[in-house]
Design a protein around this motif. Structure first.
Motif, PDB file in Angstrom:
ATOM      1  N   ASP A   2       0.830  -1.196   0.000  1.00 41.89           N
ATOM      2  CA  ASP A   2       0.000   0.000   0.000  1.00 41.89           C
ATOM      3  C   ASP A   2       0.873   1.259   0.000  1.00 41.89           C
ATOM      4  O   ASP A   2       2.096   1.193   0.089  1.00 41.89           O
ATOM      5  N   ARG A   3       0.228   2.401  -0.124  1.00 45.52           N
ATOM      6  CA  ARG A   3       0.945   3.667  -0.264  1.00 45.52           C
ATOM      7  C   ARG A   3       1.820   3.979   0.949  1.00 45.52           C
ATOM      8  O   ARG A   3       2.953   4.435   0.810  1.00 45.52           O
ATOM      9  N   ASP A   4       1.297   3.735   2.146  1.00 44.22           N
ATOM     10  CA  ASP A   4       2.064   4.025   3.360  1.00 44.22           C
ATOM     11  C   ASP A   4       3.331   3.189   3.418  1.00 44.22           C
ATOM     12  O   ASP A   4       4.408   3.693   3.750  1.00 44.22           O
ATOM     13  N   GLU A   5       3.209   1.915   3.086  1.00 39.53           N
ATOM     14  CA  GLU A   5       4.385   1.033   3.070  1.00 39.53           C
ATOM     15  C   GLU A   5       5.406   1.520   2.050  1.00 39.53           C
ATOM     16  O   GLU A   5       6.603   1.527   2.324  1.00 39.53           O
ATOM     17  N   PHE A   6       4.927   1.899   0.871  1.00 39.26           N
ATOM     18  CA  PHE A   6       5.811   2.405  -0.170  1.00 39.26           C
ATOM     19  C   PHE A   6       6.589   3.615   0.325  1.00 39.26           C
ATOM     20  O   PHE A   6       7.805   3.713   0.140  1.00 39.26           O
ATOM     21  N   VAL A   7       5.877   4.559   0.958  1.00 39.74           N
ATOM     22  CA  VAL A   7       6.521   5.784   1.429  1.00 39.74           C
ATOM     23  C   VAL A   7       7.589   5.472   2.465  1.00 39.74           C
ATOM     24  O   VAL A   7       8.709   5.983   2.390  1.00 39.74           O
ATOM     25  N   ILE A   8       7.278   4.623   3.424  1.00 41.26           N
ATOM     26  CA  ILE A   8       8.244   4.317   4.484  1.00 41.26           C
ATOM     27  C   ILE A   8       9.463   3.589   3.925  1.00 41.26           C
ATOM     28  O   ILE A   8      10.605   3.920   4.243  1.00 41.26           O
ATOM     29  N   LYS A   9       9.249   2.606   3.059  1.00 38.94           N
ATOM     30  CA  LYS A   9      10.385   1.880   2.473  1.00 38.94           C
ATOM     31  C   LYS A   9      11.219   2.805   1.594  1.00 38.94           C
ATOM     32  O   LYS A   9      12.447   2.767   1.627  1.00 38.94           O
ATOM     33  N   PHE A  38      12.515  15.739  -2.853  1.00 42.43           N
ATOM     34  CA  PHE A  38      12.991  14.686  -3.751  1.00 42.43           C
ATOM     35  C   PHE A  38      11.814  14.027  -4.472  1.00 42.43           C
ATOM     36  O   PHE A  38      11.831  13.850  -5.686  1.00 42.43           O
ATOM     37  N   MET A  39      10.782  13.666  -3.736  1.00 39.06           N
ATOM     38  CA  MET A  39       9.633  12.995  -4.323  1.00 39.06           C
ATOM     39  C   MET A  39       8.812  13.955  -5.198  1.00 39.06           C
ATOM     40  O   MET A  39       8.340  13.568  -6.264  1.00 39.06           O
ATOM     41  N   GLN A  40       8.667  15.198  -4.770  1.00 41.20           N
ATOM     42  CA  GLN A  40       7.922  16.166  -5.572  1.00 41.20           C
ATOM     43  C   GLN A  40       8.635  16.448  -6.893  1.00 41.20           C
ATOM     44  O   GLN A  40       7.985  16.604  -7.929  1.00 41.20           O
ATOM     45  N   ASP A  41       9.953  16.470  -6.874  1.00 42.95           N
ATOM     46  CA  ASP A  41      10.721  16.665  -8.102  1.00 42.95           C
ATOM     47  C   ASP A  41      10.488  15.527  -9.093  1.00 42.95           C
ATOM     48  O   ASP A  41      10.666  15.695 -10.292  1.00 42.95           O
ATOM     49  N   ARG A  42      10.092  14.373  -8.590  1.00 41.35           N
ATOM     50  CA  ARG A  42       9.834  13.219  -9.436  1.00 41.35           C
ATOM     51  C   ARG A  42       8.354  13.059  -9.784  1.00 41.35           C
ATOM     52  O   ARG A  42       7.940  12.062 -10.337  1.00 41.35           O
ATOM     53  N   TYR A  44       5.657  13.079  -7.650  1.00 37.93           N
ATOM     54  CA  TYR A  44       4.755  12.513  -6.649  1.00 37.93           C
ATOM     55  C   TYR A  44       4.135  13.632  -5.825  1.00 37.93           C
ATOM     56  O   TYR A  44       4.773  14.637  -5.546  1.00 37.93           O
ATOM     57  N   SER A  45       2.906  13.426  -5.424  1.00 33.04           N
ATOM     58  CA  SER A  45       2.244  14.349  -4.515  1.00 33.04           C
ATOM     59  C   SER A  45       2.539  13.857  -3.106  1.00 33.04           C
ATOM     60  O   SER A  45       2.066  12.804  -2.693  1.00 33.04           O
ATOM     61  N   MET A  46       3.319  14.588  -2.382  1.00 30.23           N
ATOM     62  CA  MET A  46       3.786  14.128  -1.061  1.00 30.23           C
ATOM     63  C   MET A  46       3.289  15.030   0.040  1.00 30.23           C
ATOM     64  O   MET A  46       3.191  16.227  -0.125  1.00 30.23           O
ATOM     65  N   SER A  47       3.019  14.418   1.167  1.00 27.79           N
ATOM     66  CA  SER A  47       2.774  15.171   2.391  1.00 27.79           C
ATOM     67  C   SER A  47       3.628  14.534   3.479  1.00 27.79           C
ATOM     68  O   SER A  47       4.164  13.449   3.306  1.00 27.79           O
ATOM     69  N   TYR A  48       3.731  15.204   4.573  1.00 27.49           N
ATOM     70  CA  TYR A  48       4.523  14.701   5.688  1.00 27.49           C
ATOM     71  C   TYR A  48       3.740  13.738   6.573  1.00 27.49           C
ATOM     72  O   TYR A  48       4.286  13.143   7.478  1.00 27.49           O
ATOM     73  N   ALA A  49       2.449  13.593   6.309  1.00 27.30           N
ATOM     74  CA  ALA A  49       1.570  12.866   7.219  1.00 27.30           C
ATOM     75  C   ALA A  49       2.019  11.432   7.466  1.00 27.30           C
ATOM     76  O   ALA A  49       2.083  10.991   8.618  1.00 27.30           O
TER      77      ALA A  49
END
Length: 56
Positions: A2-9, A38-42, A44-49
């Motif tokens: 899932d998305r959360d796992e992807f972000v943490i890894k 880094f992720m926004q440059d690629r 991705y829509s990122m938040s710190y949550a």
């Protein structure tokens, strides 16, 4: 995965590659800002949550 796992890894890989840091106890705000940029440059829509959830 899932998305959360992807972000943490992905954040863990980012920390190891960019900051040579493999200990989540040593995370500082500049690491979080760097990862989000880094992720926004690629495109991705990122938040710190998600990261804050695991960081806190």
């Amino acid at each position: 995965m899932d998305r959360d796992e992807f972000v943490i890894k992905n954040f863990g890989s980012f920390m190891a590659d960019v900051f040579k840091n493999q200990n989540f106890n040593n995370i500082k705000s500049n690491h979080l800002h760097g990862y989000v940029e880094f992720m926004q440059d690629r495109g991705y829509s990122m938040s710190y949550a998600v990261i804050r959830f695991f960081y806190d």
